[in-house]
Structure formats: C-alpha cells, structure tokens
Design a protein around this motif. Sequence first.
Motif, PDB file in Angstrom:
ATOM      1  N   VAL A  45      44.403  -1.398 -60.539  1.00 57.06           N
ATOM      2  CA  VAL A  45      44.934  -0.724 -61.721  1.00 57.06           C
ATOM      3  C   VAL A  45      45.216   0.742 -61.383  1.00 57.06           C
ATOM      4  O   VAL A  45      44.328   1.473 -60.934  1.00 57.06           O
ATOM      5  CB  VAL A  45      43.954  -0.821 -62.907  1.00 57.06           C
ATOM      6  N   VAL A  46      46.453   1.149 -61.597  1.00 58.13           N
ATOM      7  CA  VAL A  46      46.902   2.497 -61.240  1.00 58.13           C
ATOM      8  C   VAL A  46      47.403   3.208 -62.488  1.00 58.13           C
ATOM      9  O   VAL A  46      48.252   2.684 -63.215  1.00 58.13           O
ATOM     10  CB  VAL A  46      48.037   2.437 -60.191  1.00 58.13           C
ATOM     11  N   GLY A  47      46.885   4.394 -62.740  1.00 57.71           N
ATOM     12  CA  GLY A  47      47.385   5.243 -63.809  1.00 57.71           C
ATOM     13  C   GLY A  47      48.313   6.288 -63.232  1.00 57.71           C
ATOM     14  O   GLY A  47      47.944   7.011 -62.305  1.00 57.71           O
ATOM     15  N   TYR A  48      49.522   6.374 -63.760  1.00 64.81           N
ATOM     16  CA  TYR A  48      50.558   7.248 -63.199  1.00 64.81           C
ATOM     17  C   TYR A  48      51.047   8.213 -64.266  1.00 64.81           C
ATOM     18  O   TYR A  48      51.635   7.799 -65.271  1.00 64.81           O
ATOM     19  CB  TYR A  48      51.692   6.371 -62.673  1.00 64.81           C
ATOM     20  N   ALA A  92      46.624  12.288 -70.579  1.00 63.78           N
ATOM     21  CA  ALA A  92      46.843  11.006 -69.895  1.00 63.78           C
ATOM     22  C   ALA A  92      45.777  10.759 -68.832  1.00 63.78           C
ATOM     23  O   ALA A  92      45.236   9.646 -68.727  1.00 63.78           O
ATOM     24  CB  ALA A  92      48.237  10.980 -69.266  1.00 63.78           C
ATOM     25  N   ILE A  93      45.469  11.785 -68.055  1.00 67.03           N
ATOM     26  CA  ILE A  93      44.469  11.619 -66.992  1.00 67.03           C
ATOM     27  C   ILE A  93      43.110  11.279 -67.588  1.00 67.03           C
ATOM     28  O   ILE A  93      42.387  10.408 -67.077  1.00 67.03           O
ATOM     29  CB  ILE A  93      44.388  12.893 -66.130  1.00 67.03           C
ATOM     30  N   ARG A  94      42.750  11.952 -68.666  1.00 66.50           N
ATOM     31  CA  ARG A  94      41.453  11.663 -69.292  1.00 66.50           C
ATOM     32  C   ARG A  94      41.432  10.240 -69.859  1.00 66.50           C
ATOM     33  O   ARG A  94      40.393   9.571 -69.826  1.00 66.50           O
ATOM     34  CB  ARG A  94      41.146  12.708 -70.361  1.00 66.50           C
ATOM     35  N   ASN A  95      42.555   9.765 -70.380  1.00 63.39           N
ATOM     36  CA  ASN A  95      42.627   8.379 -70.840  1.00 63.39           C
ATOM     37  C   ASN A  95      42.484   7.404 -69.673  1.00 63.39           C
ATOM     38  O   ASN A  95      41.817   6.372 -69.790  1.00 63.39           O
ATOM     39  CB  ASN A  95      43.945   8.126 -71.574  1.00 63.39           C
ATOM     40  N   PHE A  96      43.101   7.745 -68.542  1.00 58.11           N
ATOM     41  CA  PHE A  96      42.963   6.894 -67.356  1.00 58.11           C
ATOM     42  C   PHE A  96      41.495   6.804 -66.920  1.00 58.11           C
ATOM     43  O   PHE A  96      41.009   5.738 -66.531  1.00 58.11           O
ATOM     44  CB  PHE A  96      43.798   7.440 -66.195  1.00 58.11           C
ATOM     45  N   ILE A 104      44.494   7.204 -59.678  1.00 53.43           N
ATOM     46  CA  ILE A 104      45.364   8.017 -60.527  1.00 53.43           C
ATOM     47  C   ILE A 104      46.432   8.653 -59.645  1.00 53.43           C
ATOM     48  O   ILE A 104      46.122   9.249 -58.608  1.00 53.43           O
ATOM     49  CB  ILE A 104      44.576   9.117 -61.264  1.00 53.43           C
ATOM     50  N   ILE A 105      47.685   8.509 -60.060  1.00 53.56           N
ATOM     51  CA  ILE A 105      48.799   9.186 -59.401  1.00 53.56           C
ATOM     52  C   ILE A 105      49.274  10.280 -60.344  1.00 53.56           C
ATOM     53  O   ILE A 105      49.585  10.016 -61.505  1.00 53.56           O
ATOM     54  CB  ILE A 105      49.950   8.204 -59.093  1.00 53.56           C
ATOM     55  N   LEU A 106      49.338  11.494 -59.851  1.00 53.66           N
ATOM     56  CA  LEU A 106      49.718  12.640 -60.676  1.00 53.66           C
ATOM     57  C   LEU A 106      50.865  13.397 -60.040  1.00 53.66           C
ATOM     58  O   LEU A 106      50.776  13.822 -58.887  1.00 53.66           O
ATOM     59  CB  LEU A 106      48.511  13.579 -60.855  1.00 53.66           C
ATOM     60  N   ASP A 107      51.949  13.559 -60.797  1.00 59.82           N
ATOM     61  CA  ASP A 107      53.030  14.461 -60.413  1.00 59.82           C
ATOM     62  C   ASP A 107      52.907  15.676 -61.328  1.00 59.82           C
ATOM     63  O   ASP A 107      53.382  15.667 -62.461  1.00 59.82           O
ATOM     64  CB  ASP A 107      54.392  13.776 -60.597  1.00 59.82           C
ATOM     65  N   PRO A 108      52.218  16.727 -60.885  1.00 57.86           N
ATOM     66  CA  PRO A 108      51.853  17.829 -61.775  1.00 57.86           C
ATOM     67  C   PRO A 108      53.035  18.697 -62.183  1.00 57.86           C
ATOM     68  O   PRO A 108      53.825  19.118 -61.340  1.00 57.86           O
ATOM     69  CB  PRO A 108      50.847  18.632 -60.951  1.00 57.86           C
ATOM     70  N   ILE A 109      53.143  18.973 -63.463  1.00 58.26           N
ATOM     71  CA  ILE A 109      54.245  19.788 -63.977  1.00 58.26           C
ATOM     72  C   ILE A 109      54.185  21.197 -63.409  1.00 58.26           C
ATOM     73  O   ILE A 109      55.199  21.754 -62.996  1.00 58.26           O
ATOM     74  CB  ILE A 109      54.203  19.811 -65.520  1.00 58.26           C
ATOM     75  N   VAL A 110      52.999  21.797 -63.394  1.00 54.77           N
ATOM     76  CA  VAL A 110      52.795  23.125 -62.829  1.00 54.77           C
ATOM     77  C   VAL A 110      51.644  23.058 -61.830  1.00 54.77           C
ATOM     78  O   VAL A 110      50.949  22.046 -61.736  1.00 54.77           O
ATOM     79  CB  VAL A 110      52.497  24.179 -63.924  1.00 54.77           C
ATOM     80  N   GLU A 111      51.418  24.144 -61.107  1.00 55.58           N
ATOM     81  CA  GLU A 111      50.415  24.128 -60.041  1.00 55.58           C
ATOM     82  C   GLU A 111      48.992  24.379 -60.520  1.00 55.58           C
ATOM     83  O   GLU A 111      48.039  23.910 -59.900  1.00 55.58           O
ATOM     84  CB  GLU A 111      50.774  25.171 -58.969  1.00 55.58           C
ATOM     85  N   GLY A 125      34.563   8.836 -59.815  1.00 55.72           N
ATOM     86  CA  GLY A 125      34.803   8.061 -58.607  1.00 55.72           C
ATOM     87  C   GLY A 125      36.207   7.510 -58.481  1.00 55.72           C
ATOM     88  O   GLY A 125      36.428   6.506 -57.804  1.00 55.72           O
ATOM     89  N   ILE A 126      37.180   8.167 -59.135  1.00 57.65           N
ATOM     90  CA  ILE A 126      38.564   7.690 -59.111  1.00 57.65           C
ATOM     91  C   ILE A 126      39.398   8.592 -58.200  1.00 57.65           C
ATOM     92  O   ILE A 126      39.557   9.783 -58.485  1.00 57.65           O
ATOM     93  CB  ILE A 126      39.181   7.690 -60.529  1.00 57.65           C
ATOM     94  N   PRO A 127      39.932   8.070 -57.106  1.00 57.64           N
ATOM     95  CA  PRO A 127      40.783   8.888 -56.233  1.00 57.64           C
ATOM     96  C   PRO A 127      42.062   9.305 -56.948  1.00 57.64           C
ATOM     97  O   PRO A 127      42.679   8.513 -57.670  1.00 57.64           O
ATOM     98  CB  PRO A 127      41.092   7.945 -55.068  1.00 57.64           C
ATOM     99  N   VAL A 128      42.464  10.554 -56.742  1.00 49.28           N
ATOM    100  CA  VAL A 128      43.708  11.084 -57.311  1.00 49.28           C
ATOM    101  C   VAL A 128      44.679  11.370 -56.172  1.00 49.28           C
ATOM    102  O   VAL A 128      44.354  12.101 -55.235  1.00 49.28           O
ATOM    103  CB  VAL A 128      43.457  12.367 -58.122  1.00 49.28           C
ATOM    104  N   ILE A 129      45.857  10.791 -56.269  1.00 49.33           N
ATOM    105  CA  ILE A 129      46.914  11.021 -55.287  1.00 49.33           C
ATOM    106  C   ILE A 129      48.001  11.847 -55.952  1.00 49.33           C
ATOM    107  O   ILE A 129      48.576  11.441 -56.969  1.00 49.33           O
ATOM    108  CB  ILE A 129      47.491   9.690 -54.770  1.00 49.33           C
ATOM    109  N   LEU A 130      48.263  13.024 -55.414  1.00 48.20           N
ATOM    110  CA  LEU A 130      49.328  13.882 -55.927  1.00 48.20           C
ATOM    111  C   LEU A 130      50.642  13.490 -55.273  1.00 48.20           C
ATOM    112  O   LEU A 130      50.692  13.204 -54.080  1.00 48.20           O
ATOM    113  CB  LEU A 130      49.034  15.349 -55.630  1.00 48.20           C
TER     114      LEU A 130
END
Length: 340
Positions: A45-48, A92-96, A104-111, A125-130
């Motif tokens: 299961v991947v949250g994007y 969204a991330i907190r819901n994931f 979790i895959i995150l394309d961040p709007i700002v830095e 314990g959830i890996p985040v891939i930017l």
Amino acid sequence: MRKKGTGFGLFLLAFLLLTSCTGEENASEDSVLYEDEVVDSEDIVVGYSQVGSESDWRTANTESFEQTFTEANGYFLLFEDAQQKQENQLKAIRNFILQEVDYIILDPIVETGWDAVLQEAKDAGIPVILVDRTVKVEDEDLYTCWVGSDFTREGEQAGEWLKNYLEQQGRSEEEIRIVTLQGTLDSSSQIGRTQGFQKVLHTQDNWLMLESQSGDFTQAKGREVMEYFLNTYEDIDVVIGENDNMTFGAIDAIKAAGKTCGPNGDIIILSFDAVRAALVSMKNGDINADFECNPLLGPRVAEIIEQLEHGETVDKIQYVEETYFDSSMDLKESIKERAY
C-alpha cells in the motif's frame, strides 16, 4: 509485503465482520477492506501526495505513478492531489500514517516545513520517498531517498546554451536583456533552475536580468507575467520560462503584443520540461531551446520499493537521465516517440 500492524488488523476485522453480517460466504482471509475497497493483504500500500495538476509535465508525472502502482503489479495506491497547497500535503501524509500505509511518496510543493510530519512518519516506521522536488530538513534520515532531476544543472545548461548561441549569432558583446518567469517560489525546481542559470549569468558582464517573477508553473499566470514584462520593458532579448506551460503563456502574450519569438523572431525563448507540445512549438519556430525534466519517475520508485522490500540499502540521491533540445535539431522522431 504489507505491515501486519494494529491498523491493518482493525481493517481486516472490520472487513470480516462486514462480510459475516451481510452473509458473504466467499470472503477471503487474504483480503482487507481498505478505503472502501477490497485489497489483497499482500499488496504493498503506497500513499502518494502530488503537488497538483498545474502543467502537462505534472499530468504525465501523475500518470507514470498511476500506471506503475497498480493491482496487477502488486500495489494499492492512495493518491492525493494537494492543489498547490502545502497544508493539503501535510494533511494527506498524516492520513497516510493513520492508515498505516507501507510507503509514502511525497512530491513536496516547497522545500521547508516538513520536519514534524516526516518525523511522525519515521516514528510510525513508514519509509518516505521524495520525488521531483526536494526538502530542507534538519535530519536527512527523516526520508529514505530522493528521485528526480538535477534542477541546478538544468539551469546551468540553459545558461551555457545561451552563451554559445549568442556567440554563434555574433552577439557576444551586445547587452542582452533577460526576463525570467519563475516557477512556484521556494520549490526546489524553481530554486535550482534560477540558481543554475545565475551561475552563468554572473560570468557574463553584458547580460542584464531585468526582472524575475513567479508564474506559478501555469500557462495563465505565465501569460499574465509576460504581459507585465512587455508593458514594463521596451526591449527584451531573452525570455526564460522555468516550465513549458508558463512558456506557452509567454508566447501567447508576445504574439498578442505584435512581437515575434524563436530562432527567427525578436525574442529568444528558453524553456524547461521539454514536453511533446513544447517540441511541436519549437518545430513551429516559437522556442529556441528546451531543457528536459523527465516526469516518468514511477518505474524508478517501484524499483526502489522492491529493493527496500528485500532489505537492500538504496542511494540517498538518484538522478534520472535527461537531455535538451534546440531548434537546430530534427525533432520529428523525438515528437513521435515522446511519452509525455
């Protein structure tokens, strides 16, 4: 392989109770009710969390992930469009996290502004891939890795291309008056492309940056900003659009003002992304050069997840291969073969 945590167990229990009450005798212990859908318990299961849908590039980027993270490939994808708002991504991330996704895959709007929520993901314990854009955090261990483009190098390439082009045109000693349509301010793509071009700009005493303004990566805003530039500055030699959609808007404004652009026009146009529509525009003589930003990141991220599933270590920074196009090239095959 999905985590077998408390949340997963609750979802499974809810599903079993539901099917029991409704008399569905064919319920499988290998299934789980997730987001009102029955999902194989072995699916990853991947949250994007995506930036939005502001450009052709972004659309292609989203499609790359949606076509990669499918049930047929062993995934269940939870997709959230942030509509250009960081607060939507934080939610969204907190819901994931609450849903105990596997990645979790995150394309961040700002830095900036990500430390707290990424810490929450790490604690869960959830890996985040930017992907695509980057973040600035105090602890880089808050995310697993980043996949995307070297935005600073893209900007440098644009500057180097312009320097060589002006030399070929016999204009290396002229004053060159430049305006820039920047992307969303404080996004890593905007920062990188701006800084990369400035590295070359600062070596050219005869280049004058008249003004830079954000067009927020959209065609409508790009046209609006370009109209302002044309009304403010009588003589503009070069327009830099930090993505193709803003460049399309700038071209519309230039033509509406009775001016021309491209290799045979009044104004040199440099753009970024190199989507198919931009290559067509270049072929039609409106754009001089376009510097690729590859949106097809889904397969590479899937490879990374497979590595992590097997306990392997992955590189922290992973650049994708890219090139550039200019009006001197034969673009027929590139346009035909373009996937975005």
